[in-house]
Design a protein around this motif. Structure first.
Motif, short mmCIF file in Angstrom:
data_model
loop_
_atom_site.label_atom_id
_atom_site.label_comp_id
_atom_site.label_asym_id
_atom_site.label_seq_id
_atom_site.Cartn_x
_atom_site.Cartn_y
_atom_site.Cartn_z
N ARG A 57 0.85 -1.19 0.00
CA ARG A 57 0.00 0.00 0.00
C ARG A 57 0.89 1.24 0.00
O ARG A 57 1.78 1.37 0.83
CB ARG A 57 -0.90 0.01 1.23
CG ARG A 57 -1.85 1.20 1.21
CD ARG A 57 -2.79 1.17 2.38
NE ARG A 57 -2.12 1.65 3.56
CZ ARG A 57 -2.42 1.31 4.80
NH1 ARG A 57 -3.37 0.45 5.02
NH2 ARG A 57 -1.77 1.82 5.81
N ILE A 58 0.64 2.12 -0.94
CA ILE A 58 1.32 3.40 -1.01
C ILE A 58 0.24 4.47 -0.90
O ILE A 58 -0.65 4.53 -1.74
CB ILE A 58 2.11 3.55 -2.33
CG1 ILE A 58 3.17 2.44 -2.42
CG2 ILE A 58 2.75 4.93 -2.41
CD1 ILE A 58 3.87 2.36 -3.75
N ALA A 59 0.33 5.26 0.16
CA ALA A 59 -0.69 6.28 0.40
C ALA A 59 -0.03 7.64 0.52
O ALA A 59 1.01 7.79 1.17
CB ALA A 59 -1.45 5.96 1.68
N VAL A 60 -0.65 8.63 -0.12
CA VAL A 60 -0.14 9.99 -0.07
C VAL A 60 -1.18 10.87 0.60
O VAL A 60 -2.32 10.95 0.15
CB VAL A 60 0.15 10.54 -1.49
CG1 VAL A 60 0.71 11.94 -1.41
CG2 VAL A 60 1.11 9.62 -2.22
N LYS A 77 6.89 12.83 0.27
CA LYS A 77 6.99 11.44 0.71
C LYS A 77 5.62 10.78 0.73
O LYS A 77 4.60 11.45 0.84
CB LYS A 77 7.60 11.36 2.10
CG LYS A 77 9.02 11.86 2.16
CD LYS A 77 9.58 11.76 3.56
CE LYS A 77 11.01 12.27 3.60
NZ LYS A 77 11.55 12.20 4.95
N ALA A 78 5.62 9.45 0.65
CA ALA A 78 4.38 8.68 0.72
C ALA A 78 4.54 7.59 1.78
O ALA A 78 5.66 7.16 2.08
CB ALA A 78 4.07 8.03 -0.62
N GLU A 79 3.42 7.16 2.33
CA GLU A 79 3.44 6.04 3.28
C GLU A 79 3.55 4.75 2.47
O GLU A 79 2.77 4.52 1.55
CB GLU A 79 2.16 6.00 4.10
CG GLU A 79 2.01 7.13 5.06
CD GLU A 79 0.72 7.04 5.87
OE1 GLU A 79 0.01 6.02 5.78
OE2 GLU A 79 0.44 8.01 6.59
N PHE A 80 4.50 3.92 2.84
CA PHE A 80 4.75 2.66 2.17
C PHE A 80 4.55 1.56 3.19
O PHE A 80 5.24 1.51 4.20
CB PHE A 80 6.19 2.64 1.64
CG PHE A 80 6.53 1.49 0.75
CD1 PHE A 80 6.37 1.60 -0.62
CD2 PHE A 80 7.01 0.30 1.27
CE1 PHE A 80 6.69 0.54 -1.45
CE2 PHE A 80 7.34 -0.75 0.45
CZ PHE A 80 7.18 -0.63 -0.92
#
Length: 69
Positions: free
Chosen positions: A25-28, A37-40
């Motif tokens: 999951r990649i959330a921005v 940056k994005a949450e990985f």
């Protein structure tokens, strides 16, 4: 790859992604966008990493290649 642009809360989208078995999951969010940056996050883990946008494709590709098919 799945791009979820539904008008739902983030938690609903994250839960649905887990239910259908999305492995990465990649959330921005607003803060991450401002920082570049994005949450990985990997499925089945609670922790996530903030990853610079430029590193996301290589990180996701390496992990996707490691998943048995």
């Amino acid at each position: 790859m799945l791009y979820d642009d539904r008008e739902e809360r983030a938690g609903v989208k994250f839960k649905d992604a887990d239910l259908i078995g999305i492995p990465i999951r990649i959330a921005v969010g607003k803060k991450g966008l401002a920082e570049g940056k994005a949450e990985f996050k990997l499925r089945g883990t609670k922790d996530f990493e903030l990853v610079p946008f430029g590193e996301l494709p290589a990180r996701a590709r390496a992990l996707a290649d490691a998943i048995p098919r």
